[in-house]
Design an enzyme around this catalytic site. Structure first.
Site, PDB file in Angstrom:
ATOM      1  N   THR A  17      45.534  99.820  11.005  1.00  0.00           N
ATOM      2  CA  THR A  17      45.365 101.120  11.664  1.00  0.00           C
ATOM      3  C   THR A  17      43.881 101.448  11.873  1.00  0.00           C
ATOM      4  O   THR A  17      43.534 102.137  12.832  1.00  0.00           O
ATOM      5  CB  THR A  17      46.051 102.269  10.893  1.00  0.00           C
ATOM      6  OG1 THR A  17      45.402 102.451   9.631  1.00  0.00           O
ATOM      7  CG2 THR A  17      47.537 102.001  10.695  1.00  0.00           C
ATOM      8  N   ASN A  18      43.025 100.959  10.984  1.00  0.00           N
ATOM      9  CA  ASN A  18      41.587 101.171  11.227  1.00  0.00           C
ATOM     10  C   ASN A  18      41.115 100.362  12.424  1.00  0.00           C
ATOM     11  O   ASN A  18      40.312 100.845  13.225  1.00  0.00           O
ATOM     12  CB  ASN A  18      40.775 100.849   9.975  1.00  0.00           C
ATOM     13  CG  ASN A  18      40.713 102.028   9.025  1.00  0.00           C
ATOM     14  OD1 ASN A  18      40.057 103.019   9.309  1.00  0.00           O
ATOM     15  ND2 ASN A  18      41.447 101.938   7.920  1.00  0.00           N
ATOM     16  N   MET A  94      41.462  91.991   2.552  1.00  0.00           N
ATOM     17  CA  MET A  94      41.704  92.020   1.112  1.00  0.00           C
ATOM     18  C   MET A  94      41.138  90.813   0.362  1.00  0.00           C
ATOM     19  O   MET A  94      41.578  90.517  -0.743  1.00  0.00           O
ATOM     20  CB  MET A  94      43.207  92.198   0.850  1.00  0.00           C
ATOM     21  CG  MET A  94      43.695  93.574   1.258  1.00  0.00           C
ATOM     22  SD  MET A  94      42.672  94.900   0.515  1.00  0.00           S
ATOM     23  CE  MET A  94      43.361  96.363   1.253  1.00  0.00           C
ATOM     24  N   ILE A  96      37.563  89.072  -1.204  1.00  0.00           N
ATOM     25  CA  ILE A  96      36.171  89.381  -1.542  1.00  0.00           C
ATOM     26  C   ILE A  96      35.283  88.312  -0.921  1.00  0.00           C
ATOM     27  O   ILE A  96      35.533  87.112  -1.097  1.00  0.00           O
ATOM     28  CB  ILE A  96      36.003  89.459  -3.073  1.00  0.00           C
ATOM     29  CG1 ILE A  96      36.767  90.682  -3.578  1.00  0.00           C
ATOM     30  CG2 ILE A  96      34.526  89.554  -3.449  1.00  0.00           C
ATOM     31  CD1 ILE A  96      36.826  90.811  -5.077  1.00  0.00           C
ATOM     32  N   LEU A  97      34.292  88.753  -0.168  1.00  0.00           N
ATOM     33  CA  LEU A  97      33.411  87.800   0.509  1.00  0.00           C
ATOM     34  C   LEU A  97      32.378  87.258  -0.474  1.00  0.00           C
ATOM     35  O   LEU A  97      31.801  88.006  -1.258  1.00  0.00           O
ATOM     36  CB  LEU A  97      32.701  88.489   1.672  1.00  0.00           C
ATOM     37  CG  LEU A  97      33.621  88.961   2.803  1.00  0.00           C
ATOM     38  CD1 LEU A  97      32.886  89.923   3.719  1.00  0.00           C
ATOM     39  CD2 LEU A  97      34.161  87.765   3.583  1.00  0.00           C
ATOM     40  N   ASN A 111      32.269  98.047   5.628  1.00  0.00           N
ATOM     41  CA  ASN A 111      33.627  98.140   5.097  1.00  0.00           C
ATOM     42  C   ASN A 111      34.042  99.603   5.038  1.00  0.00           C
ATOM     43  O   ASN A 111      33.208 100.493   4.912  1.00  0.00           O
ATOM     44  CB  ASN A 111      33.646  97.548   3.677  1.00  0.00           C
ATOM     45  CG  ASN A 111      35.031  97.568   3.064  1.00  0.00           C
ATOM     46  OD1 ASN A 111      36.033  97.264   3.730  1.00  0.00           O
ATOM     47  ND2 ASN A 111      35.117  97.926   1.795  1.00  0.00           N
ATOM     48  N   HIS A 113      36.473 102.095   2.736  1.00  0.00           N
ATOM     49  CA  HIS A 113      37.123 102.096   1.431  1.00  0.00           C
ATOM     50  C   HIS A 113      37.748 103.474   1.184  1.00  0.00           C
ATOM     51  O   HIS A 113      37.092 104.499   1.433  1.00  0.00           O
ATOM     52  CB  HIS A 113      36.085 101.773   0.346  1.00  0.00           C
ATOM     53  CG  HIS A 113      36.676 101.730  -1.026  1.00  0.00           C
ATOM     54  ND1 HIS A 113      37.371 100.636  -1.500  1.00  0.00           N
ATOM     55  CD2 HIS A 113      36.697 102.668  -2.014  1.00  0.00           C
ATOM     56  CE1 HIS A 113      37.789 100.895  -2.728  1.00  0.00           C
ATOM     57  NE2 HIS A 113      37.401 102.113  -3.065  1.00  0.00           N
TER      58      HIS A 113
HETATM   59  C1  GAR Z   1      42.685 101.341   4.366  1.00  0.00           C
HETATM   60  O1  GAR Z   1      43.093 102.465   3.656  1.00  0.00           O
HETATM   61  C2  GAR Z   1      41.348 100.846   3.873  1.00  0.00           C
HETATM   62  O2  GAR Z   1      40.487 101.877   3.497  1.00  0.00           O
HETATM   63  C3  GAR Z   1      41.761 100.021   2.685  1.00  0.00           C
HETATM   64  O3  GAR Z   1      42.912  99.353   3.098  1.00  0.00           O
HETATM   65  C4  GAR Z   1      43.591 100.142   4.068  1.00  0.00           C
HETATM   66  C5  GAR Z   1      43.815  99.285   5.293  1.00  0.00           C
HETATM   67  O4  GAR Z   1      44.614  99.976   6.207  1.00  0.00           O
HETATM   68  N1  GAR Z   1      40.728  99.115   2.299  1.00  0.00           N
HETATM   69  C6  GAR Z   1      40.479  98.793   1.042  1.00  0.00           C
HETATM   70  O5  GAR Z   1      41.116  99.224   0.101  1.00  0.00           O
HETATM   71  C7  GAR Z   1      39.336  97.829   0.852  1.00  0.00           C
HETATM   72  N2  GAR Z   1      38.927  97.809  -0.509  1.00  0.00           N
HETATM   73  P1  GAR Z   1      44.706  99.486   7.703  1.00  0.00           P
HETATM   74  O6  GAR Z   1      45.061  97.986   7.668  1.00  0.00           O
HETATM   75  O7  GAR Z   1      45.825 100.299   8.284  1.00  0.00           O
HETATM   76  O8  GAR Z   1      43.385  99.734   8.366  1.00  0.00           O
END
Ligand code: GAR
Length: 209
Positions: A17-18, A94, A96-97, A111, A113
Site C-alpha cells: 500500500t505504501n 522485510m 535487513i540490508l 524506509n 516504519h
Molecule cells: C507498513 O506499515 C510499513 O510501515 C511496515 O510494513 C508495512 C508495509 O505495508 N514496515 C516495517 O515494519 C519495516 N520495519 P505495505 O506493504 O502495505 O506498504
C-alpha cells in the site's frame, strides 16, 4: 531535475500500500520522479501486481537461489544499478540490508516504519506500542544506515493510541499517515530540499526566484 531524471527503485515484500501511495503521488503530480523497478523477495507479493497494473517494471528475486544474504543483496543491488536508481525506497521490505548494500547506496536508501522512532524499532511495533501503554504512536520516514531502524529521521507523523485499539486498528490508523508522509519525503529528496548535519535532517529554505 524533471520527473524523468529522478529514478527510484522500490523494494517490497507484501501488500504494497505504501508503494501504491507513491505511485498515486507520482501520477497526480505530487512526486516528481519515476519508479524504474519494483523488486520483491516474495513471489506472490501484491506489490508486484500493483507495479504491473501501472506499467512499472517489477521482478521477484528468489533468496533461495543465492548462497547467502550478502550474495542476495548483491544481486538486488545489481538490478537497482542497472536501472540507474537515484533512491532506493523500502516499502514493507522485510529483509535487513547488509552493510555492503548500504555502502553501495550510501545516503540513498529510505524506509517507512510504523512507530515514532527511536521508540519501538523492529517488528510487531503496533502491538509493542499498545503493550507499553503509549498515548501516541505514529510513523517515521528515515534514511537507512547500518543500524536497524536508526538512521536520520526525515519526517514523522503522530497518531493517537485509543484505549479500544488493538494492533490492527492502530496499524490502520498509522497507515493512513504513512501514505501521506512517504511520498512527501520522497519529493523533498527528489527536489534536493534536505540538508543533513550529523544525523539531523532539516528542510532547506527554497531559494527565491
Ligand atoms: C507498513 O506499515 C510499513 O510501515 C511496515 O510494513 C508495512 C508495509 O505495508 N514496515 C516495517 O515494519 C519495516 N520495519 P505495505 O506493504 O502495505 O506498504
Amino acid at each position: 531535475m524533471t520527473s524523468n531524471d529522478f529514478k527510484m527503485g522500490v523494494l517490497a515484500s507484501g501488500r504494497g500500500t505504501n508503494l501504491q501511495a507513491i505511485i498515486d503521488a507520482i501520477e497526480n503530480g505530487e512526486v516528481d520522479a519515476r519508479i524504474t523497478l519494483v523488486l520483491s523477495d516474495q513471489p506472490d507479493a501484491p506489490a508486484l501486481d500493483r507495479a504491473n497494473k501501472h506499467g512499472i517494471e517489477s521482478m521477484w528475486l528468489d533468496p533461495k537461489q543465492f548462497s547467502g544474504k550478502m550474495e542476495y543483496d548483491r544481486a538486488v543491488a545489481g538490478k537497482l544499478k542497472e536501472k540507474g536508481v537515484d533512491l532506493v525506497c523500502l516499502a514493507g521490505y522485510m529483509r535487513i540490508l547488509g552493510p555492503e548494500f548500504i555502502r553501495t547506496f550510501e545516503g540513498k536508501i529510505i524506509n517507512i516504519h510504523p512507530s515514532l522512532l527511536p521508540a519501538f524499532p523492529g517488528l510487531n511495533v503496533q502491538q509493542k506500542a499498545i503493550d507499553y501503554g503509549v498515548k501516541f504512536s505514529g510513523c517515521t520516514v528515515h534514511f537507512v544506515n547500518e543500524e536497524v531502524d536508526a538512521g536520520p529521521i526525515i519526517l514523522q507523523a503522530v497518531v493517537p493510541v485509543h484505549e479500544s485499539d488493538d494492533a490492527e486498528s492502530l496499524a490502520e490508523r498509522i497507515l493512513v499517515q504513512e501514505h501521506l508522509i512517504y511520498p512527501r519525503a520522497i519529493q523533498l529528496i527528489a527536489e534536493n530540499h534536505l540538508r543533513i548535519d550529523n544525523r539531523k535532517v532539516s528542510i532547506k529554505e527554497s531559494v527565491p526566484q
